[in-house]
Design an enzyme around this catalytic site. Structure first.
Site, short mmCIF file in Angstrom:
data_model
loop_
_atom_site.label_atom_id
_atom_site.label_comp_id
_atom_site.label_asym_id
_atom_site.label_seq_id
_atom_site.Cartn_x
_atom_site.Cartn_y
_atom_site.Cartn_z
N HIS A 34 -0.75 -1.61 -4.28
CA HIS A 34 -2.14 -1.77 -3.36
C HIS A 34 -2.50 -0.37 -3.16
O HIS A 34 -2.01 0.69 -2.82
CB HIS A 34 -1.74 -2.63 -2.30
CG HIS A 34 -1.43 -4.20 -2.69
ND1 HIS A 34 -0.90 -4.94 -1.77
CD2 HIS A 34 -2.27 -4.80 -3.84
CE1 HIS A 34 -0.76 -6.14 -2.43
NE2 HIS A 34 -1.66 -6.19 -3.46
N HIS A 76 4.51 -0.08 -4.27
CA HIS A 76 3.80 -1.02 -4.87
C HIS A 76 2.20 -0.57 -5.03
O HIS A 76 1.94 0.56 -4.63
CB HIS A 76 3.81 -2.46 -4.32
CG HIS A 76 3.07 -2.58 -2.93
ND1 HIS A 76 3.35 -1.80 -1.88
CD2 HIS A 76 1.94 -3.13 -2.64
CE1 HIS A 76 2.58 -2.33 -0.71
NE2 HIS A 76 2.03 -2.96 -1.27
N HIS A 130 3.35 -1.11 7.59
CA HIS A 130 2.27 -1.37 8.73
C HIS A 130 2.76 -1.51 10.17
O HIS A 130 3.81 -1.98 10.18
CB HIS A 130 1.47 -2.65 8.23
CG HIS A 130 0.57 -2.36 6.97
ND1 HIS A 130 -0.69 -2.18 6.99
CD2 HIS A 130 0.85 -2.49 5.50
CE1 HIS A 130 -1.07 -1.96 5.72
NE2 HIS A 130 -0.10 -2.52 5.12
N HIS A 146 5.40 -10.04 -2.84
CA HIS A 146 3.97 -9.54 -2.37
C HIS A 146 3.11 -9.00 -3.31
O HIS A 146 2.29 -9.67 -3.79
CB HIS A 146 4.26 -8.48 -1.26
CG HIS A 146 3.09 -7.67 -0.78
ND1 HIS A 146 2.22 -8.11 0.13
CD2 HIS A 146 2.47 -6.50 -0.84
CE1 HIS A 146 1.24 -7.62 0.24
NE2 HIS A 146 1.37 -6.31 -0.33
ZN LIG Z 1 0.35 -4.47 -0.20
#
Ligand SMILES: [Zn+2]
Length: 258
Positions: free
Chosen positions: A57, A55, A168, A113
């Site tokens: 980000h 994605h 993460h 998200h």
């Molecule tokens: Zn993200």
């Protein structure tokens, strides 16, 4: 089994390096948010041959441009998001093959998200970015709770032995919340002990497995009576379906500190 190395970036991101089963020195980087730690890892004798983007980000794509300039890489990214590196655009139903490496992944659309978030599934592993975390899930920035729940259900339906490579290291904080929701979930209690020990030794708690996530992750357990009851107690009202349960616990988690 697929060989995958973790490269740490920023405070808690993981950039995954997938090694070719034919030649372990050739790797594909997943979500290289920063080029520098990837270059450091490559200096140990690895060759970067590809990039997968889940994605848009910045902490997932920040290093793509520079790595693409420095290395001959094949890049795959989501069809519905603006991402750097001019990738091959993929969506659910597409494959992401790296022919020379003996690697091929199937693409799943997992919006919520971000609107165009994708996952890559193959070789007994799923790379799911910021949608499914171990014992948690990503914040719903661009979708609805219903969309996010459907995306999580899609991931939860993968074979239970599938390894889950998320973006993460959030597992301990997620498990603290999971226990607030389901204090009597013994697997979650034991898993938290194990993850705390690993973090004390500065080891990663991921990859997880789909089996583990089905058992401990409250966001995959919205249909369970224990999770529904905890969400109803939090909301102070009856909840009609799994989407309502999901929306309540996602909002609860957003404000949770433990
Ligand atoms: Zn993200």
């Amino acid at each position: 089994m697929l060989k995958v190395s973790a490269v740490r970036a920023f405070s808690d991101n993981y950039i995954w390096l997938i090694h070719s089963p034919r030649d372990a020195t050739q790797v594909v980087a997943v979500d290289p948010g920063d080029a520098r730690p990837v270059e450091s890892a490559l200096a140990a004798g690895l060759k970067l041959a590809g990039i997968l983007i889940t994605h848009r980000h910045a902490d997932h794509v920040g290093g793509v441009e520079r790595l693409a300039q420095q290395h001959a890489v094949q890049i795959y990214g989501p069809s519905n998001e603006a991402v750097p590196g001019d990738p091959n655009r993929v969506r659910e139903g597409d494959a992401a093959p790296f022919a020379g490496l003996g690697l091929e992944f199937q693409v799943l659309d997992i919006p919520g998200h971000t609107a165009g978030h994708v996952a890559y599934v193959g070789h007994g592993a799923v790379f799911c970015g910021d949608t499914l975390f171990s014992a948690g899930c990503g914040r719903v920035f661009e979708g609805t709770p219903e969309q996010m729940l459907q995306s999580l259900a899609k991931l939860a339906a993968l074979p239970e032995e599938t390894y889950v490579y998320c973006g993460h290291e959030y597992t301990v904080a997620n498990l603290n919340f999971a226990q607030a929701v389901e204090p009597e979930n013994l697997e979650s209690v034991e898993y938290l002990e194990e993850c705390r020990r690993r973090r004390t030794r500065n080891e990663a708690t991921v990859p997880s497995t789909i089996r583990r996530e089905r058992n401990v992750n409250p966001f995959l357990r919205c249909h369970q009576q224990s999770v529904k009851q905890a969400a109803e107690a939090k909301a102070g009202r009856r909840l009609q379906n799994a989407t309502e349960v999901f929306a309540v616990i996602r909002q609860w988690k957003d404000g949770f500190t433990a």
